[in-house]
Design a protein around this motif. Structure first.
Motif, PDB file in Angstrom:
ATOM      1  N   ARG A   8       9.150   0.947   9.232  1.00  0.00           N
ATOM      2  CA  ARG A   8       8.319   0.054   8.431  1.00  0.00           C
ATOM      3  C   ARG A   8       6.858   0.367   8.687  1.00  0.00           C
ATOM      4  O   ARG A   8       6.464   0.611   9.825  1.00  0.00           O
ATOM      5  CB  ARG A   8       8.641  -1.387   8.830  1.00  0.00           C
ATOM      6  N   LEU A   9       6.049   0.365   7.620  1.00  0.00           N
ATOM      7  CA  LEU A   9       4.616   0.611   7.714  1.00  0.00           C
ATOM      8  C   LEU A   9       3.846  -0.528   7.069  1.00  0.00           C
ATOM      9  O   LEU A   9       4.216  -0.990   5.980  1.00  0.00           O
ATOM     10  CB  LEU A   9       4.234   1.915   7.010  1.00  0.00           C
ATOM     11  N   GLU A  10       2.783  -0.964   7.741  1.00  0.00           N
ATOM     12  CA  GLU A  10       1.911  -1.999   7.184  1.00  0.00           C
ATOM     13  C   GLU A  10       0.456  -1.564   7.331  1.00  0.00           C
ATOM     14  O   GLU A  10       0.044  -1.158   8.422  1.00  0.00           O
ATOM     15  CB  GLU A  10       2.073  -3.335   7.927  1.00  0.00           C
ATOM     16  N   GLY A  11      -0.289  -1.643   6.256  1.00  0.00           N
ATOM     17  CA  GLY A  11      -1.717  -1.375   6.311  1.00  0.00           C
ATOM     18  C   GLY A  11      -2.488  -2.667   6.144  1.00  0.00           C
ATOM     19  O   GLY A  11      -2.147  -3.489   5.283  1.00  0.00           O
ATOM     20  N   ARG A  57       5.688  14.243   8.527  1.00  0.00           N
ATOM     21  CA  ARG A  57       6.028  13.643   7.240  1.00  0.00           C
ATOM     22  C   ARG A  57       7.401  14.127   6.791  1.00  0.00           C
ATOM     23  O   ARG A  57       7.766  15.272   6.990  1.00  0.00           O
ATOM     24  CB  ARG A  57       4.996  14.023   6.181  1.00  0.00           C
ATOM     25  N   ASP A  58       8.148  13.215   6.150  1.00  0.00           N
ATOM     26  CA  ASP A  58       9.458  13.545   5.612  1.00  0.00           C
ATOM     27  C   ASP A  58       9.574  12.812   4.285  1.00  0.00           C
ATOM     28  O   ASP A  58       9.449  11.591   4.231  1.00  0.00           O
ATOM     29  CB  ASP A  58      10.564  13.101   6.576  1.00  0.00           C
ATOM     30  N   MET A 109       0.852  -1.198   0.000  1.00  0.00           N
ATOM     31  CA  MET A 109       0.000   0.000   0.000  1.00  0.00           C
ATOM     32  C   MET A 109       0.891   1.252   0.000  1.00  0.00           C
ATOM     33  O   MET A 109       1.944   1.276   0.637  1.00  0.00           O
ATOM     34  CB  MET A 109      -0.908  -0.019   1.230  1.00  0.00           C
ATOM     35  N   ARG A 110       0.483   2.271  -0.694  1.00  0.00           N
ATOM     36  CA  ARG A 110       1.305   3.471  -0.838  1.00  0.00           C
ATOM     37  C   ARG A 110       1.454   4.209   0.483  1.00  0.00           C
ATOM     38  O   ARG A 110       0.503   4.329   1.257  1.00  0.00           O
ATOM     39  CB  ARG A 110       0.706   4.395  -1.893  1.00  0.00           C
ATOM     40  N   VAL A 111       2.656   4.734   0.718  1.00  0.00           N
ATOM     41  CA  VAL A 111       2.965   5.433   1.976  1.00  0.00           C
ATOM     42  C   VAL A 111       2.032   6.619   2.214  1.00  0.00           C
ATOM     43  O   VAL A 111       1.552   6.797   3.339  1.00  0.00           O
ATOM     44  CB  VAL A 111       4.451   5.867   1.997  1.00  0.00           C
ATOM     45  N   PRO A 112       1.731   7.456   1.208  1.00  0.00           N
ATOM     46  CA  PRO A 112       0.812   8.577   1.475  1.00  0.00           C
ATOM     47  C   PRO A 112      -0.551   8.125   1.994  1.00  0.00           C
ATOM     48  O   PRO A 112      -1.167   8.808   2.829  1.00  0.00           O
ATOM     49  CB  PRO A 112       0.689   9.267   0.110  1.00  0.00           C
ATOM     50  N   VAL A 113      -1.047   6.978   1.523  1.00  0.00           N
ATOM     51  CA  VAL A 113      -2.331   6.455   1.999  1.00  0.00           C
ATOM     52  C   VAL A 113      -2.227   6.066   3.465  1.00  0.00           C
ATOM     53  O   VAL A 113      -3.107   6.371   4.281  1.00  0.00           O
ATOM     54  CB  VAL A 113      -2.766   5.241   1.152  1.00  0.00           C
ATOM     55  N   LEU A 114      -1.119   5.424   3.843  1.00  0.00           N
ATOM     56  CA  LEU A 114      -0.911   5.020   5.230  1.00  0.00           C
ATOM     57  C   LEU A 114      -0.717   6.239   6.128  1.00  0.00           C
ATOM     58  O   LEU A 114      -1.210   6.275   7.263  1.00  0.00           O
ATOM     59  CB  LEU A 114       0.280   4.069   5.327  1.00  0.00           C
ATOM     60  N   HIS A 115       0.002   7.230   5.629  1.00  0.00           N
ATOM     61  CA  HIS A 115       0.180   8.470   6.388  1.00  0.00           C
ATOM     62  C   HIS A 115      -1.165   9.149   6.650  1.00  0.00           C
ATOM     63  O   HIS A 115      -1.440   9.622   7.759  1.00  0.00           O
ATOM     64  CB  HIS A 115       1.102   9.422   5.635  1.00  0.00           C
ATOM     65  N   GLU A 116      -1.988   9.205   5.621  1.00  0.00           N
ATOM     66  CA  GLU A 116      -3.297   9.842   5.776  1.00  0.00           C
ATOM     67  C   GLU A 116      -4.137   9.086   6.812  1.00  0.00           C
ATOM     68  O   GLU A 116      -4.859   9.696   7.607  1.00  0.00           O
ATOM     69  CB  GLU A 116      -4.028   9.887   4.434  1.00  0.00           C
ATOM     70  N   TRP A 117      -4.016   7.763   6.815  1.00  0.00           N
ATOM     71  CA  TRP A 117      -4.766   6.954   7.784  1.00  0.00           C
ATOM     72  C   TRP A 117      -4.333   7.286   9.212  1.00  0.00           C
ATOM     73  O   TRP A 117      -5.153   7.444  10.108  1.00  0.00           O
ATOM     74  CB  TRP A 117      -4.551   5.473   7.489  1.00  0.00           C
ATOM     75  N   HIS A 132      -6.663   8.785  12.127  1.00  0.00           N
ATOM     76  CA  HIS A 132      -6.906   7.936  13.299  1.00  0.00           C
ATOM     77  C   HIS A 132      -5.672   7.995  14.208  1.00  0.00           C
ATOM     78  O   HIS A 132      -4.928   7.027  14.336  1.00  0.00           O
ATOM     79  CB  HIS A 132      -7.175   6.487  12.859  1.00  0.00           C
ATOM     80  N   PRO A 133      -5.438   9.143  14.852  1.00  0.00           N
ATOM     81  CA  PRO A 133      -4.158   9.388  15.523  1.00  0.00           C
ATOM     82  C   PRO A 133      -4.001   8.773  16.913  1.00  0.00           C
ATOM     83  O   PRO A 133      -2.926   8.887  17.511  1.00  0.00           O
ATOM     84  CB  PRO A 133      -4.109  10.916  15.620  1.00  0.00           C
ATOM     85  N   PHE A 134      -5.054   8.135  17.431  1.00  0.00           N
ATOM     86  CA  PHE A 134      -4.956   7.575  18.778  1.00  0.00           C
ATOM     87  C   PHE A 134      -4.338   6.183  18.674  1.00  0.00           C
ATOM     88  O   PHE A 134      -4.955   5.258  18.132  1.00  0.00           O
ATOM     89  CB  PHE A 134      -6.326   7.513  19.445  1.00  0.00           C
ATOM     90  N   ALA A 135      -3.112   6.044  19.168  1.00  0.00           N
ATOM     91  CA  ALA A 135      -2.314   4.845  18.934  1.00  0.00           C
ATOM     92  C   ALA A 135      -2.209   3.967  20.172  1.00  0.00           C
ATOM     93  O   ALA A 135      -2.285   4.442  21.310  1.00  0.00           O
ATOM     94  CB  ALA A 135      -0.908   5.235  18.478  1.00  0.00           C
ATOM     95  N   THR A 136      -2.006   2.677  19.928  1.00  0.00           N
ATOM     96  CA  THR A 136      -1.555   1.752  20.963  1.00  0.00           C
ATOM     97  C   THR A 136      -0.060   1.586  20.762  1.00  0.00           C
ATOM     98  O   THR A 136       0.378   1.070  19.731  1.00  0.00           O
ATOM     99  CB  THR A 136      -2.263   0.392  20.848  1.00  0.00           C
TER     100      THR A 136
END
Length: 201
Positions: free
Chosen positions: A159-162, A37-38, A1-9, A13-17
């Motif tokens: 690393r990012l995973e959606g 973002r960088d 999945m594209r990084v910009p899509v994951l960033h937008e997510w 939804h900024p409340f993290a575990t």
């Protein structure tokens, strides 16, 4: 999945575990995080913990930390599938949407950087209000006192995973049945999942 899509997510939804490895095993805290973002990296997450929270004092910096950003999720009834009437070969499931960010975590105990983080966090979440609250609205000594009770976190994403399970593996009639079933429940949770199912159709 594209990084910009994951960033937008993450931003939506900024409340993290936040999960780290401590001397006694896994440790989880639930905190809002801000994505920086960088273009040359996967980005940096910033957050903060109470000084009373042992997680910031007891984590392994050599083991990746994990920040989980969860979105809509919902039970999916097999009664919503037309396939139920045709063959009966259907079972319940659960739809969900989530982003996992893995990376290195470090503590930020600099008052100026912590103040800047709090101002950014506040401005993001106050933006929708007619008269946004600002940190400067409170007495300076009051804010300074409270700030001493927290520590900042800087999380460099490696690393990012959606993960989206929104009935995309079902044939179109069953996806439509799921969307209609969710809409009929008419709850905030069901309608949020219905939107995701419809987008993936």
């Amino acid at each position: 999945m594209r990084v910009p899509v994951l960033h937008e997510w993450i931003e939506t939804h900024p409340f993290a575990t936040l999960v780290t490895l401590s001397s006694t095993g896994l440790f989880a805290s639930h905190i809002p995080m801000v994505l920086q973002r960088d273009a040359s990296t996967l980005g940096t997450l910033r957050g903060h913990l109470s000084r009373a929270n042992a997680q910031w004092r007891d984590f392994s910096p050599t083991v990746e930390a994990l920040a989980i950003f969860s979105g809509p999720h919902h039970y999916i009834s097999p009664s919503w599938y037309p396939e139920k009437q045709e063959t009966g070969k259907v079972v319940p499931t659960w739809n969900y949407s989530v982003v996992h960010a893995y990376g290195s975590l470090k503590i930020v105990d600099d008052p100026d950087r912590l103040r800047a983080h709090l101002e950014e966090l506040t401005s993001i979440h106050e933006a929708a209000f007619p008269t946004p609250w600002q940190i400067s609205d409170a007495p300076a000594d009051y804010i300074a006192s409270l700030t001493k009770g927290i520590v900042g976190l800087e999380f460099t994403i490696n690393r990012l995973e959606g993960k989206w399970k929104v009935s995309q593996n079902q044939p179109e009639p069953d996806r439509l049945g799921v969307a209609n079933g969710l809409e009929s429940l008419n709850t905030p949770e069901s309608l949020a999942m219905k939107e995701l199912v419809s987008k993936r159709s």
